[in-house]
Design a protein around this motif. Structure first.
Motif, mmCIF file in Angstrom:
data_model
loop_
_atom_site.group_PDB
_atom_site.id
_atom_site.type_symbol
_atom_site.label_atom_id
_atom_site.label_comp_id
_atom_site.label_asym_id
_atom_site.label_seq_id
_atom_site.Cartn_x
_atom_site.Cartn_y
_atom_site.Cartn_z
ATOM 1 N N TYR A 60 0.871 -1.011 -0.013
ATOM 2 C CA TYR A 60 0.060 0.027 -0.046
ATOM 3 C C TYR A 60 0.783 1.432 -0.212
ATOM 4 C CZ TYR A 60 -3.857 -3.093 0.831
ATOM 5 O OH TYR A 60 -4.911 -3.817 0.840
ATOM 6 N N VAL A 61 0.226 2.318 -0.663
ATOM 7 C CA VAL A 61 0.965 3.714 -0.651
ATOM 8 C C VAL A 61 0.084 4.599 -0.309
ATOM 9 C CG1 VAL A 61 2.084 5.482 -2.177
ATOM 10 C CG2 VAL A 61 2.520 2.687 -2.657
ATOM 11 N N CYS A 62 0.384 5.474 0.571
ATOM 12 C CA CYS A 62 -0.371 6.555 1.223
ATOM 13 C C CYS A 62 0.197 7.882 0.884
ATOM 14 C CB CYS A 62 -0.467 6.252 2.606
ATOM 15 S SG CYS A 62 -1.479 7.566 3.563
ATOM 16 N N ALA A 63 -0.680 8.904 0.617
ATOM 17 C CA ALA A 63 -0.003 10.293 0.389
ATOM 18 C C ALA A 63 -0.822 11.203 1.267
ATOM 19 C CB ALA A 63 0.098 10.550 -1.128
ATOM 20 N N VAL A 64 -0.442 12.213 1.516
ATOM 21 C CA VAL A 64 -0.775 13.576 2.054
ATOM 22 C C VAL A 64 -0.279 14.674 1.673
ATOM 23 C CG1 VAL A 64 -1.554 12.530 4.326
ATOM 24 C CG2 VAL A 64 0.519 13.672 4.323
ATOM 25 N N THR A 65 -1.126 15.885 1.462
ATOM 26 C CA THR A 65 -0.688 17.281 1.204
ATOM 27 C C THR A 65 -0.403 18.308 2.266
ATOM 28 O OG1 THR A 65 -1.146 17.108 -1.123
ATOM 29 C CG2 THR A 65 -0.731 19.058 -0.262
ATOM 30 N N LEU A 66 0.528 18.650 2.603
ATOM 31 C CA LEU A 66 0.659 19.720 3.787
ATOM 32 C C LEU A 66 0.983 21.073 3.405
ATOM 33 C CD1 LEU A 66 3.043 17.147 5.909
ATOM 34 C CD2 LEU A 66 0.597 17.677 6.174
ATOM 35 N N PRO A 67 0.425 22.143 4.062
ATOM 36 C CA PRO A 67 0.572 23.521 3.591
ATOM 37 C C PRO A 67 1.922 23.966 4.228
ATOM 38 C CG PRO A 67 -1.041 23.229 5.141
ATOM 39 C CD PRO A 67 -0.797 21.787 4.826
ATOM 40 N N LYS A 68 2.452 24.926 3.856
ATOM 41 C CA LYS A 68 3.662 25.687 4.297
ATOM 42 C C LYS A 68 3.033 26.449 5.480
ATOM 43 C CE LYS A 68 7.322 25.860 1.072
ATOM 44 N NZ LYS A 68 8.246 26.542 0.233
ATOM 45 N N ARG A 69 1.749 27.029 5.369
ATOM 46 C CA ARG A 69 0.965 27.968 6.397
ATOM 47 C C ARG A 69 0.234 27.081 6.849
ATOM 48 N NH1 ARG A 69 -0.552 32.969 4.008
ATOM 49 N NH2 ARG A 69 -1.710 33.071 5.636
ATOM 50 N N PRO A 70 0.172 26.057 7.824
ATOM 51 C CA PRO A 70 -0.836 25.470 8.523
ATOM 52 C C PRO A 70 -1.892 26.254 9.509
ATOM 53 C CG PRO A 70 0.943 24.798 9.769
ATOM 54 C CD PRO A 70 1.381 25.879 8.403
ATOM 55 N N GLY A 71 -3.055 25.789 9.558
ATOM 56 C CA GLY A 71 -3.913 26.850 10.413
ATOM 57 C C GLY A 71 -4.658 27.805 9.641
ATOM 58 N N VAL A 72 -4.609 28.021 8.191
ATOM 59 C CA VAL A 72 -5.206 28.895 7.550
ATOM 60 C C VAL A 72 -6.320 27.934 6.337
ATOM 61 C CG1 VAL A 72 -5.169 30.697 5.616
ATOM 62 C CG2 VAL A 72 -3.418 30.405 7.602
ATOM 63 N N ARG A 73 -7.504 27.945 6.527
ATOM 64 C CA ARG A 73 -8.418 27.360 5.755
ATOM 65 C C ARG A 73 -8.265 27.839 4.199
ATOM 66 N NH1 ARG A 73 -12.170 23.911 7.027
ATOM 67 N NH2 ARG A 73 -12.644 24.890 8.950
ATOM 68 N N GLN A 74 -7.676 26.937 3.462
ATOM 69 C CA GLN A 74 -7.328 27.108 2.048
ATOM 70 C C GLN A 74 -7.444 25.867 1.359
ATOM 71 O OE1 GLN A 74 -3.066 27.883 1.825
ATOM 72 N NE2 GLN A 74 -2.856 26.969 3.761
ATOM 73 N N TYR A 75 -7.666 25.949 -0.130
ATOM 74 C CA TYR A 75 -7.981 24.896 -0.781
ATOM 75 C C TYR A 75 -6.704 24.005 -0.804
ATOM 76 C CZ TYR A 75 -8.388 21.975 -4.891
ATOM 77 O OH TYR A 75 -8.433 20.973 -5.942
ATOM 78 N N MET A 76 -6.968 22.481 -0.612
ATOM 79 C CA MET A 76 -5.638 21.789 -0.709
ATOM 80 C C MET A 76 -6.256 20.279 -1.505
ATOM 81 S SD MET A 76 -4.104 21.610 2.866
ATOM 82 C CE MET A 76 -4.360 22.911 4.096
ATOM 83 N N ARG A 77 -5.387 19.684 -2.202
ATOM 84 C CA ARG A 77 -5.700 18.580 -2.887
ATOM 85 C C ARG A 77 -4.466 17.517 -2.747
ATOM 86 N NH1 ARG A 77 -4.672 17.276 -8.469
ATOM 87 N NH2 ARG A 77 -4.133 19.392 -9.011
ATOM 88 N N VAL A 78 -4.901 16.386 -2.769
ATOM 89 C CA VAL A 78 -3.643 15.126 -2.946
ATOM 90 C C VAL A 78 -4.482 14.431 -3.797
ATOM 91 C CG1 VAL A 78 -4.558 14.002 -0.980
ATOM 92 C CG2 VAL A 78 -2.082 13.544 -2.024
ATOM 93 N N SER A 79 -3.648 13.621 -4.847
ATOM 94 C CA SER A 79 -4.363 12.875 -5.794
ATOM 95 C C SER A 79 -3.150 11.377 -5.894
ATOM 96 C CB SER A 79 -4.679 13.304 -6.982
ATOM 97 O OG SER A 79 -4.946 12.188 -7.983
ATOM 98 N N LEU A 80 -3.380 10.317 -5.798
ATOM 99 C CA LEU A 80 -2.692 9.202 -5.967
ATOM 100 C C LEU A 80 -3.056 8.152 -6.858
ATOM 101 C CD1 LEU A 80 0.060 8.048 -4.622
ATOM 102 C CD2 LEU A 80 -1.353 7.131 -2.737
ATOM 103 N N ARG A 81 -2.495 7.745 -8.057
ATOM 104 C CA ARG A 81 -2.839 6.946 -8.886
ATOM 105 C C ARG A 81 -1.899 5.748 -9.282
ATOM 106 N NH1 ARG A 81 -4.790 7.842 -15.159
ATOM 107 N NH2 ARG A 81 -5.434 5.786 -15.383
ATOM 108 N N ALA A 82 -2.367 4.734 -8.942
ATOM 109 C CA ALA A 82 -1.465 3.496 -9.595
ATOM 110 C C ALA A 82 -1.572 3.112 -10.942
ATOM 111 C CB ALA A 82 -1.546 2.292 -8.528
ATOM 112 N N TYR A 83 -0.703 2.482 -11.630
ATOM 113 C CA TYR A 83 -0.680 2.243 -12.937
ATOM 114 C C TYR A 83 -1.756 1.416 -13.201
ATOM 115 C CZ TYR A 83 0.618 1.307 -17.914
ATOM 116 O OH TYR A 83 0.613 1.148 -19.180
ATOM 117 N N ALA A 84 -2.877 1.737 -14.066
ATOM 118 C CA ALA A 84 -3.749 0.922 -14.630
ATOM 119 C C ALA A 84 -4.939 0.905 -13.637
ATOM 120 C CB ALA A 84 -3.451 -0.533 -15.071
#
Length: 129
Positions: A60-84
């Motif tokens: 299994y592979v897991c991913a997260v996106t972390l902001p440089k300025r945490p605590g401020v509500r802002q748009y964030m996205r993380v996408s993980l795709r395995a081949y096929a």
């Protein structure tokens, strides 16, 4: 096996499968509960407004996106795709992170994307971890 043992085995298997499906199918719920990726960190991809962290545990592979300025509500996205396979994504307005998202990759190549505000990250192709 007796019928009681078979029933307990079937119920245990059903609960395990349901928990796994919920963990992958509803990444926003996992994020709200405060959980993060398990396993060892294998890659960190910094970009102008944040960082995408990638973890591996078994196949299994897991991913997260972390902001440089945490605590401020802002748009964030993380996408993980395995081949096929179809991509697994978490996107929204968060304070601390987008994700975690998890895929069963085995030995497949991955395509990873992340965003915080206007800053984005994209492997721009398939990579091996």
């Amino acid at each position: 096996m007796k019928s009681g043992a078979i029933r307990r085995l079937a119920v245990g298997l059903a609960v395990t499968v349901a928990a796994g499906v919920l963990g992958v199918a509803v990444p926003g719920q996992a994020q709200a509960a405060g959980s993060s990726c398990e396993g060892r960190k294998v890659r960190t991809f910094p970009f102008e407004t944040g960082t995408v962290e990638v973890y591996r545990r078994g196949g299994y592979v897991c991913a997260v996106t972390l902001p440089k300025r945490p605590g401020v509500r802002q748009y964030m996205r993380v996408s993980l795709r395995a081949y096929a396979l179809q991509p697994v994504e978490d996107a929204g307005r968060y304070k601390y992170r987008a994700g975690p998202v998890t895929v069963h990759a085995g030995q497949r190549k991955l395509w990873i994307k992340g965003a915080v505000g206007r800053g984005t990250f994209d492997t721009e192709g398939w990579i091996r971890l």
